[in-house]
Scaffold this motif. Structure first.
Motif, short mmCIF file in Angstrom:
data_model
loop_
_atom_site.label_atom_id
_atom_site.label_comp_id
_atom_site.label_asym_id
_atom_site.label_seq_id
_atom_site.Cartn_x
_atom_site.Cartn_y
_atom_site.Cartn_z
N TYR A 1 1.28 -1.01 0.02
CA TYR A 1 -0.43 0.09 0.12
C TYR A 1 0.51 1.43 0.04
O TYR A 1 2.10 1.02 0.45
N ARG A 2 -0.26 2.17 -0.43
CA ARG A 2 0.81 3.61 -0.25
C ARG A 2 -0.14 4.59 0.50
O ARG A 2 -0.83 4.51 -0.15
N THR A 3 0.72 5.79 1.50
CA THR A 3 -0.22 6.79 1.92
C THR A 3 -0.56 7.64 0.80
O THR A 3 0.26 7.86 -0.20
N ILE A 4 -1.52 8.30 0.97
CA ILE A 4 -1.38 9.57 0.19
C ILE A 4 -0.52 10.96 0.23
O ILE A 4 -0.16 10.59 1.34
N GLU A 5 -0.20 11.68 -0.25
CA GLU A 5 1.05 12.50 0.42
C GLU A 5 0.42 13.45 1.43
O GLU A 5 -0.87 13.77 2.05
N MET A 6 0.94 13.76 2.65
CA MET A 6 0.62 14.43 3.65
C MET A 6 1.40 16.00 4.18
O MET A 6 2.82 15.84 2.91
N SER A 7 1.32 16.73 5.00
CA SER A 7 1.79 17.44 5.24
C SER A 7 2.65 17.67 5.35
O SER A 7 3.15 16.29 6.29
N GLN A 8 3.79 18.12 5.86
CA GLN A 8 5.18 17.46 6.96
C GLN A 8 5.27 17.79 7.74
O GLN A 8 5.47 16.91 8.60
N GLU A 9 3.81 18.12 8.65
CA GLU A 9 3.47 17.74 10.19
C GLU A 9 3.03 16.83 10.60
O GLU A 9 3.39 15.98 11.18
N GLU A 10 1.80 16.20 9.22
CA GLU A 10 1.62 15.03 9.35
C GLU A 10 2.93 13.43 9.34
O GLU A 10 2.35 13.16 10.13
N PHE A 11 3.30 14.17 8.47
CA PHE A 11 4.33 13.13 7.79
C PHE A 11 5.48 12.79 9.05
O PHE A 11 5.58 11.36 9.52
N ASP A 12 5.18 14.24 9.54
CA ASP A 12 6.76 13.82 10.86
C ASP A 12 6.18 12.74 11.84
O ASP A 12 6.86 12.25 12.76
N SER A 13 4.57 13.44 12.15
CA SER A 13 4.51 12.79 12.79
C SER A 13 3.91 11.29 13.02
O SER A 13 4.13 9.91 13.66
N GLU A 14 3.27 11.16 11.22
CA GLU A 14 3.45 9.26 11.43
C GLU A 14 4.88 8.38 10.92
O GLU A 14 4.60 7.43 11.30
N GLU A 15 5.80 8.99 11.32
CA GLU A 15 7.46 8.67 11.55
C GLU A 15 7.14 7.67 13.08
O GLU A 15 8.25 6.95 12.55
N MET A 16 6.36 8.14 13.38
CA MET A 16 6.58 7.59 15.33
C MET A 16 5.97 6.45 15.17
O MET A 16 5.65 6.05 16.16
N ASN A 17 4.83 5.86 13.75
CA ASN A 17 3.78 5.04 14.19
C ASN A 17 4.33 4.16 14.67
O ASN A 17 5.80 3.69 14.37
N THR A 18 4.00 3.07 14.95
CA THR A 18 4.03 1.38 15.55
C THR A 18 3.75 0.09 14.40
O THR A 18 2.78 1.00 13.61
N ASP A 19 3.89 -0.64 14.91
CA ASP A 19 3.24 -1.36 13.82
C ASP A 19 1.89 -1.38 14.39
O ASP A 19 0.54 -1.95 13.13
N ASP A 20 1.05 -1.34 15.65
CA ASP A 20 -0.18 -1.49 15.19
C ASP A 20 -0.61 -0.08 15.13
O ASP A 20 -1.94 0.12 14.37
N ASP A 21 -0.16 0.95 15.32
CA ASP A 21 -0.15 2.35 14.76
C ASP A 21 -1.05 1.87 12.72
O ASP A 21 -1.89 2.46 12.62
N TRP A 22 0.30 1.27 12.61
CA TRP A 22 -0.21 1.18 10.45
C TRP A 22 -1.07 0.26 10.84
O TRP A 22 -2.24 0.56 9.93
N LYS A 23 -1.50 -0.71 11.58
CA LYS A 23 -2.67 -2.10 11.44
C LYS A 23 -3.96 -0.78 11.60
O LYS A 23 -4.70 -1.17 10.26
N GLN A 24 -3.98 -0.17 12.33
CA GLN A 24 -5.06 0.78 12.65
C GLN A 24 -5.26 1.73 11.15
O GLN A 24 -6.23 2.25 11.17
N PHE A 25 -3.92 2.65 10.76
CA PHE A 25 -3.88 3.33 9.65
C PHE A 25 -4.59 2.49 8.67
O PHE A 25 -5.63 3.22 7.96
N LEU A 26 -4.49 1.73 8.48
CA LEU A 26 -5.39 0.65 6.78
C LEU A 26 -6.31 0.44 7.47
O LEU A 26 -7.15 -0.20 5.76
#
Length: 66
Positions: A33-58
Motif C-alpha cells: 500500500y502507499r499513503t496519500i501525500e501528507m503535510s510535513q507536520e502529518e508526515f513527521d508525526s506518522e514517522e513515529m507510528n508502531t506496527d499497531d498504529d499502521w494496522k489501525q491506519f490501514l
C-alpha cells in the motif's frame, strides 16, 4: 487451525511525504500500500507510528493499493 504470523514493514519517501506499507503473512508479501501525500507536520508525526498504529491506519481510506 494455524495462526499466521503477520508483520508490517513501512518505508518513508521523504521527498513525496508518503509511506509504502508492505504487509507480510508468514514471511511472504501479502499486500503493498502507499499513503496519500501528507503535510510535513502529518508526515513527521506518522514517522513515529508502531506496527499497531499502521494496522489501525490501514482501516482508514488514506492509502491505495500498489
Amino acid at each position: 487451525m494455524k495462526n499466521s504470523n503477520e508483520t508490517i514493514k513501512v518505508t518513508p519517501n521523504y521527498s513525496k511525504r508518503t509511506f509504502t506499507i508492505r504487509k507480510y503473512i508468514d514471511g511472504k508479501l501479502f499486500a503493498k500500500y502507499r499513503t496519500i501525500e501528507m503535510s510535513q507536520e502529518e508526515f513527521d508525526s506518522e514517522e513515529m507510528n508502531t506496527d499497531d498504529d499502521w494496522k489501525q491506519f490501514l482501516k482508514s481510506d488514506d492509502y491505495y493499493q500498489v
